[in-house]
Design a protein around this motif. Structure first.
Motif: not given
Length: 914
Positions: A585-595, A623-632, A678-680, A693-695
């Motif tokens: 559940l905590s993944d749905l409450h992160t301040p940085d989130f992929v909707a 993480y502002h000003g940084r590059t993050l990885q989105l793995r799917w 789809l797992a993110l 996150n996922f759908t």
């Protein structure tokens, strides 16, 4: 959850106010003599003078006499008398002695040694009586308390329908102070390190005193000389803390220490603390609306509604450990704030919110009668007590003055608001103006916090710092449309969500109650909330205006089963880890989130391409000003084998607060029937997972593509197409895609295998199906019953959960096993232990194929994949006969069989021929 106080264990032994604590005190919790006074004869008969023998009961303080833990357990309104003998004396015999009460509901009078020492009215405020003159230095003191609770319409009661708080319901104690002492102190802090202190000092006589602030192990020290007059003195002072450590949920630093007042009568030492933090609202960038800020930065508020109700202590916690654990359990979910609902919280629980780090929105308790002058004055008196008592808690960021217009509607029929009389009520213009006055009054006395006039479900704000609203809507499309409407209509100058000609300011938009508990015909009963919760979080995080939410609720209560936890604190299983390893559940409450801008599940043809839009939602500058990885990864379960249909890694720029488009993914679906996921994962440069996150997709391949011809010839038999059954109770659900038998019994199917023309010979036969046990409910036996939800439900009326047509218990720690056997032509070829009758987000197809959004038909239920190979000796026979009887037999725990459009796997009963 504690259900009783252990024998020999001191009742609530800790000091009740860690925010304002002295060392010379006596705990009066525990056993008192008690008697009811149904005829109100005690005063005239001088019961305060009576011996203990005149009291015919024993009660455990500080528990409401209506609660089980009190030892009385009688919900009797009226008058109760308490008596206790005390031998305690202060260390310094010249001390002043005070009898202190955490809270007594509702009217209270106390006597010491037969002498009246004071009275108080109000069920939630703390109060004290000085008893120095009545106290016997030689010992043998007697304390008598008369408490009266008549449930008057004007009383601030809140939601005591869950369990009445009658009489003494918070700790009672004696406390010694020197002749000159610090009566109260308020800290106001700023993030530049400035601390302003306003104190009230009660001086026995005029003279010079030294007042010292000593905090953080002596790193913070400030001393002033005071010239005090006899009586009450108001003082103000301030000091600067260089490089202050700021308080936040992530870093809840407290400056703990003490206030010392040295005077000719002795030294008064009060242990206390403060946290340095600033709450506010601000505009960012070119936005025309505000966000909520903590310490000058935007904060997204992931919150829950806390009724603070316990089955045995009602609104009194059995132990301090339970109060601490409440906050821990919230933080464990990734929540950063809690709305304490229609009651001020116990100071020790607020201490744990301060200490462990969770923001608190604290409601004022409502009355249930007409808002006449009696109710208004009683309310105002209690609201002031609450604000004064809880001022120094850094966790409290907001006061909510009213909830859902309760107590604000005038009933033209007279009396309390009950049943159909609600139709005769109205929120009158003069009451609206009183609410405005209350809001402005609260802002005047506490300008450091956000104040809300009314937390509304009827679009009826008047003037407020927060533009909040409530909704209980089930169904993705319905929720999405509702959110779009609210956001679009939230603009300065709009009269949306306001009443009486009032209009919106640029106040932050926030949801202050949401959930699916009441968004369903007849109420949701006790059902899965994991599916609804995930798509609701995604919809919230799509909107840049929205600053947070309050989910109803933290724990289940007596008539609402929408909690993250059961009432006893046991876990519910949301099942997200089955879609994305490690997800909680905590993944749905992160301040940085992929909707994910997509439905929770959508139907698509095998091999087709789907486009999924992703949004970046950031309410942290980490993480502002940084590059993050989105793995799917796009994966599916192919008859028990996890298969990847596609995957990728994208570098994404992560910069700036708020919501912005992130990327679009083009996904090619597997070439067979599948529940595709789809797992993110969002990952930082060090490999730490920021959020998950996922759908899901219901991939339909058609008959020829069902599972691929290379895997053999498949026969599919819908579970409802049995030839006979032997269960005492049997039914279909989810549009006939699920078949259930209660208790012991069996389903028998006549299976026709491929002819020799279709398949020349059969070398191997395997049977596959999805099955779960069955937890039989009263509605399965007696029939379902819809209950009218009047105002009684808000008072905690029985929800009759087992007869509610929507009830299907969400997966939790309680298990309901069933053992089943697979028989072919009467010969057992396999047995399975079905661990449970689960229902949660894993029941994708049971959710996806619900017939109506506002009614639940065993929604989210699913089973376990069972596979049984028919032995060779039987296969040879079946190769000749090309038919057999399949019997699925349950011992005692029942049997549920899931078809193609129900459960977790997109299969009917399958027979694979190879």
């Amino acid at each position: 959850m504690t259900t009783e106080v252990a024998a020999g264990q001191q009742v609530r032994p800790e000091y009740p106010r860690p925010d304002w604590q002295r060392t010379d005190w006596c705990n009066l919790n525990g056993s008192w003599a008690f008697r009811f006074d149904p005829q109100d004869e005690g005063r005239e008969a001088s019961w305060q003078q009576e011996s203990e023998n005149a009291y015919n009961r024993a009660i455990t303080v500080p528990f409401s006499w209506a609660s089980p833990l009190s030892g009385i357990g009688e919900d009797t309104k009226g008058i109760g008398w308490y008596r206790r003998s005390v031998d305690w004396q202060p260390d310094d015999r010249k001390s002043r002695i005070f009898l202190r009460f955490g809270a007594v509901d509702y009217a209270c009078e106390a006597w010491v040694n037969g002498r009246s020492v004071g009275t108080h009215e109000g069920g939630y405020g703390t109060f004290e009586f000085e008893v120095t003159e009545a106290w016997r230095a030689e010992g043998g003191n007697t304390i008598v308390v008369r408490a009266q609770d008549e449930d008057h319409d004007y009383q601030a009661r809140g939601k005591q329908g869950y369990g009445e708080i009658r009489g003494i319901w918070q700790p009672v104690w004696l406390e010694a102070r020197p002749q000159t002492y610090v009566q109260a102190a308020k800290f106001n802090t700023a993030i530049d390190g400035k601390v302003e202190l306003k104190a009230r000092i009660a001086a026995h006589e005029a003279g010079t005193s030294t007042f010292t602030c000593h905090f953080d192990g002596g790193k913070v020290t400030h001393t002033v000389e005071l010239a005090l007059a006899a009586g009450l003195n108001e003082i103000e002072t301030s000091f600067i803390i260089p490089s202050p450590q700021l308080w936040s949920p992530e870093s809840p630093f407290l400056y703990e220490g003490e206030l010392r007042l040295g005077s000719p009568s002795g030294e008064d030492v009060v242990q206390t603390y403060f946290g340095i933090r600033e709450i506010g609202t601000a505009k960012f960038g070119d936005r025309g609306y505000r966000w909520i800020t903590l310490n000058g930065k935007p904060i997204y508020l992931n919150g829950t509604l806390d009724q603070s109700y316990h089955a045995t202590g009602y609104f009194t916690y059995p132990t301090d450990e339970e109060m601490r654990d409440e906050i821990y359990l919230m933080k464990r979910l990734g929540l950063n704030f809690v709305r304490i609902h229609i009651k001020p919280e116990e100071p020790r629980k607020l201490y744990w919110a301060d200490k462990l780090g969770i923001l608190v929105m604290e409601d004022m308790p409502c009355f249930w009668g007409n808002p006449d002058e009696t109710a208004r004055s009683a309310y105002e008196r209690e609201a002031l007590e609450v604000i004064e008592r809880d001022w120094n808690h850094p966790s409290i960021f907001s006061w909510v003055m009213f909830n859902e217009t309760w107590g604000l509607k005038t009933n033209s029929l007279g009396g309390g608001l009950t049943g159909d009389q609600l139709q005769a009520t109205s929120y009158l213009p003069n009451t609206q103006e009183w609410v405005r006055e209350v809001y402005r009054w609260a802002k005047r006395i506490d300008p450091t916090r956000i104040v809300e006039d009314n937390s509304p479900c009827n679009w009826d704000h008047v003037e407020t710092d927060l533009n909040t609203w409530h909704f209980y809507i089930n169904g993705y499309e319905q929720l999405r449309n509702h959110m779009e409407e609210v956001v679009a209509k939230t603009v300065p100058g709009s009269d949306f969500n306001y009443i009486g000609g009032n209009v919106q300011s640029d106040a932050p938009l926030m949801n202050s109650e949401c959930g699916n508990v009441w968004g369903i015909e007849g109420g949701a009963g006790d059902s899965d909330l994991a599916w609804h919760y995930r798509y609701m979080m995604n919809e919230f995080r799509r909107h840049d205006k929205l600053c947070g939410f309050v989910f109803t609720e933290f724990r289940d209560v007596t008539n609402e089963f929408n909690g993250y936890y059961r009432l006893d604190g046991t876990d519910k299983m949301f099942g997200y880890e089955s879609f994305v390893p490690g997800m909680t559940l905590s993944d749905l409450h992160t301040p940085d989130f992929v909707a994910i801008d997509a439905p929770p599940c959508q139907t698509i043809c095998a091999g087709e391409t789907a486009t999924v839009s992703l949004l970046r939602s950031s309410f942290s500058d980490r993480y502002h000003g940084r590059t993050l990885q989105l793995r799917w990864e796009l994966w599916h379960d192919s008859l028990g084998t996890r298969t990847t249909a596609g995957s990728g890694v994208l570098d994404v720029a992560w910069d700036g607060y708020g919501v912005a488009p992130l990327t679009e993914l083009q996904l090619t679906m597997p070439n067979q029937d599948a529940v595709a996921v789809l797992a993110l994962l969002l990952v930082d440069a060090e490999g730490t997972i920021v959020t998950r996150n996922f759908t899901t997709f219901d991939v339909r391949g058609g008959a020829s593509l069902a599972f691929g011809t290379e895997n053999g010839h498949f026969l599919a038999v819908p579970p409802a197409q049995f030839g006979q059954h032997s269960f005492a109770h049997q039914w279909q659900a989810i549009n006939g895609a699920k078949t259930t038998g209660a208790g012991a019994g069996s389903f028998v199917y006549d299976i026709a295998l491929p002819s020799q023309e279709e398949q020349s010979w059969i070398g191997e036969l395997e049977i596959m199906f999805e099955a779960g046990s069955n937890r039989t409910l009263a509605r399965h036996i007696e029939g379902a019953k819809l209950v009218h939800h009047g105002i009684s439900m808000m008072h905690g009326a029985n929800a009759q959960v087992e007869t509610n047509p929507n009830t299907y218990y969400m997966t939790d720690e309680e298990r309901h096993e069933s053992r089943i056997h697979v028989l072919v032509d009467g010969e057992r070829i396999g047995s399975f232990l079905l661990p449970d009758d689960p229902s949660d987000s894993r029941g994708v197809l049971s959710w996806h194929y619900q017939a109506a959004a506002n009614r639940l038909d065993e929604a989210g239920s699913y089973g376990y994949l069972c596979r049984a190979v028919i032995p060779g000796r039987l296969s040879a026979k079946l190769d000749r006969n090309r038919a057999f009887k399949l019997e699925l037999q349950a011992e005692n725990g029942g049997l549920s069989l899931y078809g193609r459009n129900a459960g977790r796997y997109p299969i009917d009963l399958l027979i694979r021929c190879r």
